[in-house]
Write a protein that holds these residues in place. Structure first.
Motif, PDB file in Angstrom:
ATOM      1  N   PRO A 118       4.554  63.577  14.927  1.00 49.05           N
ATOM      2  CA  PRO A 118       3.684  63.596  15.556  1.00 49.05           C
ATOM      3  C   PRO A 118       2.295  64.558  14.528  1.00 49.05           C
ATOM      4  N   ARG A 119       2.796  64.481  13.017  1.00 48.26           N
ATOM      5  CA  ARG A 119       2.015  65.470  12.113  1.00 48.26           C
ATOM      6  C   ARG A 119       1.751  64.470  11.974  1.00 48.26           C
ATOM      7  N   LYS A 120       0.196  65.124  11.495  1.00 44.72           N
ATOM      8  CA  LYS A 120      -0.897  64.531  11.003  1.00 44.72           C
ATOM      9  C   LYS A 120      -0.759  64.600   9.290  1.00 44.72           C
ATOM     10  N   ILE A 121      -1.341  62.830   9.221  1.00 44.07           N
ATOM     11  CA  ILE A 121      -0.547  62.757   7.699  1.00 44.07           C
ATOM     12  C   ILE A 121      -1.653  62.239   6.728  1.00 44.07           C
ATOM     13  N   THR A 122      -3.034  62.733   7.515  1.00 40.20           N
ATOM     14  CA  THR A 122      -3.699  62.005   7.091  1.00 40.20           C
ATOM     15  C   THR A 122      -4.712  62.946   5.362  1.00 40.20           C
ATOM     16  N   THR A 123      -4.071  64.204   6.035  1.00 44.95           N
ATOM     17  CA  THR A 123      -4.642  65.211   5.362  1.00 44.95           C
ATOM     18  C   THR A 123      -3.563  65.482   3.531  1.00 44.95           C
ATOM     19  N   ALA A 124      -2.629  64.695   3.272  1.00 43.29           N
ATOM     20  CA  ALA A 124      -1.799  64.213   2.444  1.00 43.29           C
ATOM     21  C   ALA A 124      -2.429  63.957   1.180  1.00 43.29           C
ATOM     22  N   SER A 125      -2.379  64.396   0.334  1.00 46.21           N
ATOM     23  CA  SER A 125      -3.147  63.590  -0.974  1.00 46.21           C
ATOM     24  C   SER A 125      -1.683  63.330  -1.810  1.00 46.21           C
ATOM     25  N   ILE A 126      -2.282  62.397  -2.734  1.00 49.30           N
ATOM     26  CA  ILE A 126      -1.133  61.909  -3.733  1.00 49.30           C
ATOM     27  C   ILE A 126      -0.455  63.421  -4.314  1.00 49.30           C
ATOM     28  N   GLY A 127       0.999  63.478  -4.526  1.00 49.31           N
ATOM     29  CA  GLY A 127       1.800  64.837  -5.339  1.00 49.31           C
ATOM     30  C   GLY A 127       1.774  65.529  -4.045  1.00 49.31           C
ATOM     31  N   ASP A 128       1.799  65.175  -2.824  1.00 48.06           N
ATOM     32  CA  ASP A 128       2.184  66.444  -1.861  1.00 48.06           C
ATOM     33  C   ASP A 128       3.551  65.947  -1.121  1.00 48.06           C
ATOM     34  N   CYS A 129       4.164  66.641  -0.859  1.00 47.94           N
ATOM     35  CA  CYS A 129       5.897  66.450  -0.097  1.00 47.94           C
ATOM     36  C   CYS A 129       5.492  67.227   1.012  1.00 47.94           C
ATOM     37  N   TYR A 130       5.444  65.900   2.613  1.00 49.06           N
ATOM     38  CA  TYR A 130       5.497  66.908   3.535  1.00 49.06           C
ATOM     39  C   TYR A 130       6.616  66.589   4.211  1.00 49.06           C
ATOM     40  N   TYR A 131       6.950  68.358   4.903  1.00 50.25           N
ATOM     41  CA  TYR A 131       8.425  67.828   6.123  1.00 50.25           C
ATOM     42  C   TYR A 131       7.622  67.217   7.084  1.00 50.25           C
ATOM     43  N   LEU A 132       8.521  66.690   7.164  1.00 49.69           N
ATOM     44  CA  LEU A 132       8.298  65.393   8.464  1.00 49.69           C
ATOM     45  C   LEU A 132       9.333  64.825   9.874  1.00 49.69           C
ATOM     46  N   PRO A 133       9.163  65.434  11.038  1.00 44.62           N
ATOM     47  CA  PRO A 133      10.156  64.939  11.534  1.00 44.62           C
ATOM     48  C   PRO A 133       9.931  63.565  12.593  1.00 44.62           C
ATOM     49  N   ILE A 134      10.128  62.766  12.244  1.00 44.67           N
ATOM     50  CA  ILE A 134       9.827  61.844  12.792  1.00 44.67           C
ATOM     51  C   ILE A 134      10.921  61.452  14.330  1.00 44.67           C
TER      52      ILE A 134
END
Length: 221
Positions: free
Chosen positions: A82-98
């Protein structure tokens, strides 16, 4: 409490560091993602107090990477979270519930954006590789889902930055929280992130035995 042994087999994999871990006197393991995860060397109280004031090195190779690459890579990951990932840039780490179809938690990895269409999911204990493959095949997506040869090590505790800078150089201090960089080390490129799962802070070294990625010079720290 009685101690029990874990028998090694093809169903429970050792890590690249198991031999060294055993030389250091590991006392117990658990099984995590079908791999050995060292859990203690002395006792819980001693290790907790040590982590609070010093630094520890953990073999967390069991934290497997699910690599999703290709034109539909971002779409596949977005279908699973449910987390929006289109804002991620190369080099980012996102905590991401699947999540599953009922919004139940399947896994809670950290997503690393390696390239424009290459992502790693650094997964907790469940078969995300098979889950992602199933969705990709069922949705006829143009992606490749694989497990790269990456074995993470965690350096955690209040003295983590001091230790890792001594090994990899002062440039490591420029990596921000939940970001990663490619670090040159003895003729190799190692991915290092400022992340981990202790509240004392630290780093995770994604030990890469090979890389099929062609990195521009600007991406190397």
């Amino acid at each position: 409490m009685k101690n029990f042994y874990i028998s090694k087999s093809r169903r429970v994999r050792s890590t690249p560091f198991t031999k060294k871990i055993e030389e250091q006197g590991v006392k117990s393991y658990t099984v995590y993602n079908h791999m050995l995860l060292p859990t203690s060397f002395s006792n819980v109280d001693e290790e907790y107090l040590h982590l609070k004031k010093d630094v520890q090195l953990w073999d967390v190779s069991c934290q497997r990477q699910v690599e999703i690459s290709g034109p539909d890579a971002e779409n596949l990951i977005q279908l699973m979270t449910p987390r929006k990932i289109t804002t991620a840039s190369i080099g980012d780490c996102y905590y991401l519930p699947i999540i599953d179809e009922n919004a139940g938690i399947v896994n809670d990895p950290v997503m690393l954006k390696i390239g424009e269409d290459i992502f790693w999911l650094s997964v907790a204990d469940s078969d995300v590789l098979l889950y992602a493959k199933g969705i990709a095949l069922g949705s006829k997506m143009d992606v490749t889902v694989s497990e790269p040869d990456v074995s993470p090590l965690a350096i955690q505790g209040p003295k983590a930055e001091q230790l890792i800078a001594k090994i990899f150089g002062e440039q490591i201090k420029h990596i921000s929280f939940f970001k990663f960089g490619w670090i040159k080390f003895k003729g190799t490129q190692q991915l290092i992130a400022r992340s981990g799962y202790s509240r004392q802070g630290g780093f995770e070294i994604y030990s890469v035995s090979y890389t099929h990625l062609t990195l521009p010079t600007s991406d190397l720290v």
